[in-house]
Design an enzyme around this catalytic site. Structure first.
Site, mmCIF file in Angstrom:
data_model
loop_
_atom_site.group_PDB
_atom_site.id
_atom_site.type_symbol
_atom_site.label_atom_id
_atom_site.label_comp_id
_atom_site.label_asym_id
_atom_site.label_seq_id
_atom_site.Cartn_x
_atom_site.Cartn_y
_atom_site.Cartn_z
ATOM 1 N N ARG A 163 1.088 -6.135 15.375
ATOM 2 C CA ARG A 163 1.247 -7.294 14.712
ATOM 3 C C ARG A 163 2.470 -8.058 14.875
ATOM 4 O O ARG A 163 2.944 -9.153 14.753
ATOM 5 C CB ARG A 163 0.842 -7.357 12.986
ATOM 6 C CG ARG A 163 -0.472 -7.215 12.984
ATOM 7 C CD ARG A 163 -0.898 -7.243 11.583
ATOM 8 N NE ARG A 163 -0.703 -6.244 10.607
ATOM 9 C CZ ARG A 163 -1.442 -5.614 9.866
ATOM 10 N NH1 ARG A 163 -2.570 -6.124 9.698
ATOM 11 N NH2 ARG A 163 -0.673 -4.896 8.754
ATOM 12 N N GLU A 210 4.541 -6.611 8.924
ATOM 13 C CA GLU A 210 5.315 -5.933 10.002
ATOM 14 C C GLU A 210 6.153 -6.659 10.843
ATOM 15 O O GLU A 210 7.463 -6.205 11.453
ATOM 16 C CB GLU A 210 4.393 -5.447 10.978
ATOM 17 C CG GLU A 210 3.458 -4.073 10.306
ATOM 18 C CD GLU A 210 2.231 -4.715 9.484
ATOM 19 O OE1 GLU A 210 1.620 -3.809 8.789
ATOM 20 O OE2 GLU A 210 2.136 -6.001 9.696
ATOM 21 N N LYS A 254 -9.116 -1.740 -9.728
ATOM 22 C CA LYS A 254 -9.591 -0.816 -8.832
ATOM 23 C C LYS A 254 -10.085 0.449 -9.440
ATOM 24 O O LYS A 254 -9.413 1.019 -10.474
ATOM 25 C CB LYS A 254 -8.205 -0.676 -7.863
ATOM 26 C CG LYS A 254 -8.421 -0.118 -6.447
ATOM 27 C CD LYS A 254 -7.125 -0.058 -5.690
ATOM 28 C CE LYS A 254 -7.591 0.312 -4.376
ATOM 29 N NZ LYS A 254 -6.413 0.389 -3.531
#
Length: 645
Positions: free
Chosen positions: A404, A376, A289
């Site tokens: 979610r 979640e 990254k």
């Protein structure tokens, strides 16, 4: 504002590419130079606009290789989350607009179907790519159409159960489905080198796959036991050498790990996968990254999300310092202080510790802070278990991400009346992140549930009180919602106040108009009251604090003593306004001709823009409040004074 002293990067190869078809005309040995130019263009563009930088820099070579090898858009390329899609946008016809990223009327910061045929599936939330790609692949299989579906998913997104649910059903797609695991945290595989790259090319080659097919036929003729044993031995041998046993068990042919920045290695592997019948295939690609930009590589978050910045120094323009604290930090610091004297308080977040302020809590109470990853559903039920065992859990989750876990909120928390505390961040409109992250629906989907208490602070001091009130509320689930960004600058209380559940407050007395505000629109309500008073319309303003239970006594009193009552909230239809109207209808408070109006978010998904522009477009600023009152009184702004004289 920090200016970029550089002119735009020199990009002779990139200048020849408008679409992937142009990219495929470039000689393979020129692709390393092309990727350098593409990376420079991404850095320069994001320095102007701000946005997600690190993730895109990490997939420059991978994005180039995919478009070079596969026949996009006929082959469907689906990025998970989508915050790494800036290089993709540049080489799919949108380079001329790339410096409008995340701005009003500009390009979305994520993939978006309405923006380009090269964005077959929109994404800004995590872990949807494999399911969507499977849908594209199976649709092509059923209809007999050519074309593969390629899902690019990060190792962080693989922490969500949905990714595994999709992989568990992927075998039916055969070689039409390719999943590329973009492992940019080195969290799954060890460092890769020449040997692993060689092995990846070998096991993806037609020669290896052909020998594998012949061996499979031979063992099949001997006995089913020998056939199965040989197949398993080969899978596990490759798994031990390359780390893919889990994916093989889920029905994938595993290739990797490979260096995601070595485009000369990527091209032949992708070509092998494209041309062979084996599948579905999972390619394990290790990337870095922030690759290729030193300030990003050196940063702890790899410049995941940045403001405008200076390309040379990497210094970000974060505006003037010393402003009001961000709401999430007020929450995190308040919760940490409360936990100093309450050992039952704990905090749960789903991969967003800094975004929710839980990092502040975790620094003070590391043993009682839990980051469950992009999970979640698990986080909510985990909190329910903690609550059932006598703890005081706080689930700190963005409004859109909590969607979610709605079944868990209903089934595991509300029905059992467990005292889980929900700290709902990013409530209301969120500016540059647009519709996918706008917290528009949480009042509606929570206030409709029995047993729930739903609060919204009007400023950061009220957030302190509500955090404390939630901690002390042991009789059932309770939620409080607050917006992204800084507060109003009000002084924070030294000692939090325990709010009476379901009770609001009058912040301004008047006689003709009453504005019932929930949340941080209170400042605009007070501005509107000033304007209305100047027009001779005496205005009361109430900070309701609670969407559920409503302060029915206060609301009934204001309805009985005012000619116009207006509600305002940073939420969609079905929230505060709907509950107030229902209460008024049930109690017969509308029978005498009361004029009532509900201001809320419009029934659309609003595109990205500056928050103040979004709220003006939504009709939730002071001018819109005034216009609504005047319309209710059937007077225009010029004739109001005469009408009430």
């Amino acid at each position: 504002m920090t200016s970029n002293p550089n002119s735009k990067p020199i990009t002779p190869l990139l200048d020849t590419v408008q679409y992937p078809a142009d990219l495929r005309k470039i000689a393979t040995n020129d692709l390393p130079q092309f990727t350098e130019e593409l990376r420079a263009e991404v850095i320069d563009a994001v320095s102007v606009t701000g946005g997600h930088l690190g993730a895109g820099l990490g997939v420059v070579e991978l994005t180039t290789a995919i478009h070079y090898v596969f026949n996009t858009p006929k082959d469907r390329l689906i990025f998970d989350v989508g915050h790494q899609c800036y290089p993709h946008k540049i080489i799919t016809g949108r380079r001329g607009q790339i410096r409008t990223l995340r701005q009003g009327g500009g390009l979305s910061g994520f993939t978006k179907r309405s923006e380009s045929e090269y964005d077959p599936f929109g994404a800004a939330h995590s872990s949807t790519s494999i399911s969507a790609a499977l849908g594209f692949a199976i649709a092509n299989k059923i209809s007999g159409k050519e074309g593969k579906a390629i899902a690019v998913i990060g190792d962080g997104a693989m922490s969500a159960g949905m990714a595994y649910e999709a992989m568990n059903n992927a075998e039916a797609a055969g070689n039409r489905l390719v999943v590329i695991l973009n492992d940019n945290d080195m969290s799954i595989a060890p460092p890769v080198g020449g040997l692993s790259g060689y092995l990846a090319r070998l096991v993806s080659s037609s020669e290896y796959l052909g020998l594998r097919k012949i061996a499979s036929k031979v063992t099949a003729k001997l006995s089913w036991r020998m056939h199965n044993a040989a197949e398993r031995a080969e899978e596990y041998a490759r798994g031990m050498a390359m780390g893919g046993t889990l994916f093989e068990e889920l029905g994938f042919y595993y290739v990797g790990p490979i260096d995601g920045h070595d485009i000369e290695q990527l091209i032949p592997i992708l070509e092998n996968v494209r041309d062979n019948a084996q599948g579905p295939v999972l390619i394990h690609c290790v990337t870095q990254k922030g690759k290729g930009y030193a300030p990003a590589e050196a940063s702890a978050d790899k410049y995941h999300g940045v403001a405008k910045f200076d390309v040379i120094t990497g210094k970000q323009d974060k505006g003037p310092g010393g402003g009001p604290p961000a709401y999430q930090n007020v929450f995190g610091e308040t919760l940490a202080k409360l936990a100093d004297t309450d050992p039952t308080i704990c905090a749960i977040t789903a991969a967003m510790p800094s975004g929710t302020g839980v990092d502040k809590f975790a620094a003070a109470h590391p043993d009682k802070s839990f980051d469950v990853g992009i999970a979640e559903q698990h986080g909510v039920t985990f909190a329910a278990g903690l609550a059932a065992q006598g703890m005081r859990p706080f689930c700190a989750i963005y409004s859109t991400f909590l969607q979610r876990a709605y079944d868990q909120v209903v089934h595991d928390v509300a029905i059992q009346n467990l005292p889980v505390r929900f700290a709902i961040d990013r409530a209301g409109l969120v500016g540059a992140d647009g519709a996918t992250h706008a917290g528009s629906f949480d009042i509606t989907y929570l206030a409709t549930l029995p047993n729930f208490v739903v609060m919204a602070p009007s400023d950061e001091a009220e957030l302190v009180h509500m955090t404390y009130t939630a901690a002390q509320h042991d009789s059932g689930p309770i939620a409080f919602r607050y917006p992204r960004g800084g507060g109003t600058g009000i002084a924070l209380p030294d000692n939090p106040e325990l709010l009476e559940i379901g009770k609001g407050r009058i912040v301004r007395d008047g006689k003709k108009v009453a504005i019932l505000s929930l949340g941080t629109r209170l400042a605009e309500a007070q501005k509107a009251a000033d304007i209305l008073d100047s027009k001779g319309l005496s205005t009361s303003v109430a900070d309701l604090r609670f969407a559920k239970p409503l302060d029915e006594d206060l609301i009934a009193k204001l309805m009985a003593t005012h000619e116009v009552v207006l509600t305002i909230e940073e939420a969609a239809v079905g929230g505060l306004g709907a509950h107030v109207l229902t209460m008024a209808s049930d109690k017969g408070l509308l029978d005498a001709g009361l004029k009532i109006r509900t201001l809320r978010l419009p029934d659309i998904f609003q595109d990205q823009d500056k928050p103040d522009v979004q709220y003006a477009q939504a009709g939730l600023d002071a001018d819109a409040i005034v216009d609504s009152v005047l319309a209710a009184l059937r007077h225009n702004s010029a004739g109001v004074e005469d009408a009430i004289a």
